[in-house]
Design an enzyme around this catalytic site. Structure first.
Site, short mmCIF file in Angstrom:
data_model
loop_
_atom_site.label_atom_id
_atom_site.label_comp_id
_atom_site.label_asym_id
_atom_site.label_seq_id
_atom_site.Cartn_x
_atom_site.Cartn_y
_atom_site.Cartn_z
N ALA A 76 50.47 51.86 79.64
CA ALA A 76 49.58 53.34 79.13
C ALA A 76 51.22 54.25 79.52
O ALA A 76 52.17 53.34 79.31
CB ALA A 76 49.07 54.67 80.45
N GLY A 121 48.15 48.04 81.60
CA GLY A 121 47.51 48.23 79.92
C GLY A 121 47.57 47.60 78.99
O GLY A 121 46.39 46.58 78.16
N GLU A 124 46.12 44.68 80.15
CA GLU A 124 44.04 44.48 80.18
C GLU A 124 43.59 44.25 78.83
O GLU A 124 42.87 44.29 78.23
CB GLU A 124 44.01 45.75 80.83
N GLU A 144 49.75 48.57 88.27
CA GLU A 144 49.57 49.88 88.36
C GLU A 144 49.82 50.15 90.36
O GLU A 144 49.97 51.63 89.74
CB GLU A 144 47.97 50.17 88.15
#
Length: 270
Positions: A76, A121, A124, A144
């Site tokens: 992110a 992310g 992910e 995270e």
């Protein structure tokens, strides 16, 4: 491998087709100045590109790549996140989720080509794919909790499905980064290739996949995905439903005929 067509979704996402691979789409993360950090705009573009790919029945395989030479995706965009009020963060959440679910719900097989950093992310996005090809520069992880949040792009659900609950817990709770060789050993990635060859090898795999029946590929993916987490009896029912969806298709008839006639199939895709 020459590019035959290119479609841009917003500023940061490109879908390409290549010579000799008519049925393979390359979905490129293209925000190199930020190492592909996923901003709101980029998340929206990923979702839009996935929606277009999902509706294109000519695509038999998708390969997710990066235009940055040292990173797949660093996760992110924390600089953008730092500027958000709580209300703005709440409003942005559905947009962020749509990017990850967009990749996850693509109906055809998806291969990730990972090099350099694939963190948070970014990892992910790779986990949302069916197969991860990584080169020896890859560094993956879900860090995270080290910044006060949790994996929110599917990581807490996808990682244990790959490596088991205890191993996933260790990786998430420690927030540690895992280099390529260990990542392959733990099953965080599926294929390990020489540095700089992840994209080439992933596209080649995409081509081998795309040589097969598009109807069969999509049905097989449905069965694999929907059967996860079910007991065996329920899983076999999922498989049977997927089999019935292809058993009377034009692809099945063509595949059997081509086998018996000792020729390459010409898939009707229906």
């Amino acid at each position: 491998m020459g590019v035959t067509s290119e479609q841009r979704f917003g500023e940061f996402v490109v879908v390409r087709r290549h010579e000799g691979q008519d049925h393979v789409a390359e979905l490129v993360l293209d925000r190199p100045k930020a190492m592909n950090a996923v901003s709101t705009a980029m998340a929206r573009s990923i979702a839009e590109a996935c929606s277009a790919l999902g509706a294109d029945t000519g695509v038999r395989a998708t390969v997710l790549t990066s235009s940055h030479d040292r990173a797949f995706c660093v996760g992110a965009d924390l600089k953008e996140r730092n500027s958000f009020t709580d209300a703005e963060l709440v409003r942005q959440r559905p947009t962020a989720r749509a990017a990850y679910t967009g990749v996850l719900e693509l109906p055809m097989p998806v291969v990730a080509a990972v090099h350099g950093f694939a963190l948070g992310g970014g990892f992910e996005l790779a986990l949302a794919c069916d197969v991860i090809v990584a080169d020896r520069t890859a560094v993956v992880g879900l860090p995270e909790v080290s910044v006060g949040v949790i994996p929110g792009g599917g990581g807490t659900q996808l990682l244990p499905r790959r490596v088991g609950a205890a191993r996933a817990a260790e990786l998430v709770f420690s927030a540690r980064r895992v280099e390529a060789a260990e990542a392959r050993e733990l099953g965080l990635v599926d294929e390990l290739v020489e540095a700089g060859r992840d994209r080439e090898e992933a596209l080649a795999l995409g081509g081998r996949i795309a040589a097969n029946s598009p109807v069969g590929l999509r049905a097989a993916k449905r069965a694999l995905r929907l059967g996860q987490g079910l007991d065996l009896r329920a899983g076999l029912e999922v498989e049977d439903a997927a089999w019935r969806s292809v058993a009377f298709s034009g692809d099945r008839a063509e595949g059997v005929a081509a086998f018996n006639e000792k020729r390459k199939p010409s898939w009707p895709g229906e």
